[in-house]
Write a protein that holds these residues in place. Structure first.
Motif, mmCIF file in Angstrom:
data_model
loop_
_atom_site.group_PDB
_atom_site.id
_atom_site.type_symbol
_atom_site.label_atom_id
_atom_site.label_comp_id
_atom_site.label_asym_id
_atom_site.label_seq_id
_atom_site.Cartn_x
_atom_site.Cartn_y
_atom_site.Cartn_z
ATOM 1 N N PRO A 1 17.533 -4.864 -19.635
ATOM 2 C CA PRO A 1 17.477 -3.405 -19.817
ATOM 3 C C PRO A 1 16.995 -2.628 -18.595
ATOM 4 N N ALA A 2 15.962 -3.117 -17.905
ATOM 5 C CA ALA A 2 15.460 -2.369 -16.746
ATOM 6 C C ALA A 2 16.527 -2.270 -15.663
ATOM 7 N N GLN A 3 17.299 -3.321 -15.500
ATOM 8 C CA GLN A 3 18.370 -3.292 -14.507
ATOM 9 C C GLN A 3 19.458 -2.314 -14.922
ATOM 10 N N ASN A 4 19.784 -2.274 -16.206
ATOM 11 C CA ASN A 4 20.775 -1.312 -16.681
ATOM 12 C C ASN A 4 20.275 0.118 -16.527
ATOM 13 N N ALA A 5 18.978 0.340 -16.714
ATOM 14 C CA ALA A 5 18.425 1.685 -16.551
ATOM 15 C C ALA A 5 18.509 2.130 -15.093
ATOM 16 N N GLU A 6 18.181 1.227 -14.174
ATOM 17 C CA GLU A 6 18.302 1.555 -12.755
ATOM 18 C C GLU A 6 19.757 1.828 -12.403
ATOM 19 N N CYS B 1 29.957 -1.278 -23.242
ATOM 20 C CA CYS B 1 31.207 -0.534 -23.403
ATOM 21 C C CYS B 1 31.537 0.262 -22.141
ATOM 22 N N LEU B 2 30.834 -0.054 -21.062
ATOM 23 C CA LEU B 2 31.141 0.503 -19.745
ATOM 24 C C LEU B 2 31.039 -0.651 -18.758
ATOM 25 N N GLU B 3 32.164 -1.065 -18.242
ATOM 26 C CA GLU B 3 32.210 -2.232 -17.373
ATOM 27 C C GLU B 3 32.086 -1.823 -15.911
ATOM 28 N N ILE B 4 31.288 -2.590 -15.172
ATOM 29 C CA ILE B 4 31.106 -2.374 -13.740
ATOM 30 C C ILE B 4 31.698 -3.562 -12.986
#
Length: 283
Positions: free
Chosen positions: A4-9, A280-283
């Motif tokens: 989660p912290a990585q996704n928030a950044e 649901c959002l691919e990088i």
């Protein structure tokens, strides 16, 4: 799956990279004192606080650490409002990233969380309106000097933000179950294009929904409504696809006028985090 912290950044980075976002810093537009690079550095600086939230720290302590780390990067206030949304969302993601869980997180905040929130204002220069006379002892610009009043009145962080509604749509997210943040995530999932294109599209749609409260505070309700009406007109005719130059011109115009819909950017960042967590959002 990213933690989660990585996704928030990453959400903070994707938000500033979305182009065009009328009135806001993006990859092609800087503000007079804030550049694209300041936002990149601010997102990196906030990481320790986001990690604290992911590890189960209290919302207030994690938020204060995130803001302090952001401010230490040299851009001052780049993502204060976004972090106020992201920290409880990251905390909720330890269990389940849903509206009921994040509501439980914010409603469970304490007086100590409120004190940490007030101390966070000592790290950055945040634009706030002057409070009415009876609320001056709780003016957030007093920072830690207001903590004894918080303690005397037993005000939690949820209480403090709930008192800011209406008038502050970041605070409104706290008291309304993060409804616009989850709406933004669904719009990101339903949109097409690259992450940057989806971000720009959802930002425009959110700006079209309701006047940005930061614009209201700085420029008044008439200007804020004018901006929203213009965004709605562009969004309704799908101008990002059919007439992108008109959206770019709108973005340049708002930057030139110093009109910055920053609250809309904060909600967009929160939506990006939810979309990333739900894959649901691919990088």
């Amino acid at each position: 799956m990213r933690p989660p912290a990585q996704n928030a950044e990453l959400a903070l980075l994707l938000e500033v990279a979305g182009t065009p976002k009328p009135g806001n810093v993006d990859r092609r537009r800087d503000l007079e004192e804030l550049r694209f690079e300041h936002f990149l550095a601010g997102a990196v600086g906030a990481r320790d606080g986001l990690e604290m939230a992911a590890d189960g720290a209290s919302v207030g302590a994690a938020f204060e650490r995130a803001v302090g780390g952001m401010a230490a990067q040299g851009g001052d206030n780049t993502q204060f409002g976004a972090l106020l949304l992201l920290v409880p969302l990251v905390r909720a993601a330890r269990n389940e990233l849903s509206q009921p869980v994040v509501e439980s997180v914010v409603e469970g905040t304490t007086v100590a969380d409120a004190a940490a929130f007030y101390r966070a204002f000592e790290h950055v220069d945040v634009f706030v309106s002057d409070p009415p006379a009876e609320m001056e002892p709780l003016d957030v610009r007093r920072g830690s000097d207001a903590v004894p009043v918080l303690e005397e009145r037993g005000l939690t962080l949820f209480d403090v933000l709930d008192r800011s509604v209406p008038g502050d749509d970041v605070a409104r997210e706290w008291s309304h179950g993060f409804e616009r943040s989850f709406l933004a995530a669904q719009r990101l999932a339903d949109a097409s294009g690259t992450p940057s294109e989806r971000t720009a599209s959802v930002f425009l749609s959110l700006l079209a929904d309701r006047p940005d409260t930061l614009v209201v505070k700085r420029h008044g309700e008439v200007t804020a409504r004018e901006v929203t009406d213009r965004a709605a007109e562009l969004h309704e005719r799908d101008a990002l696809e059919t007439d992108p130059d008109s959206v770019k011109a709108f973005a340049d115009e708002l930057v030139g006028r110093g009109v910055n819909p920053g609250t809309t950017a904060d909600v967009t960042a929160a939506g990006l985090f939810i979309a990333l967590e739900r894959e649901c959002l691919e990088i």
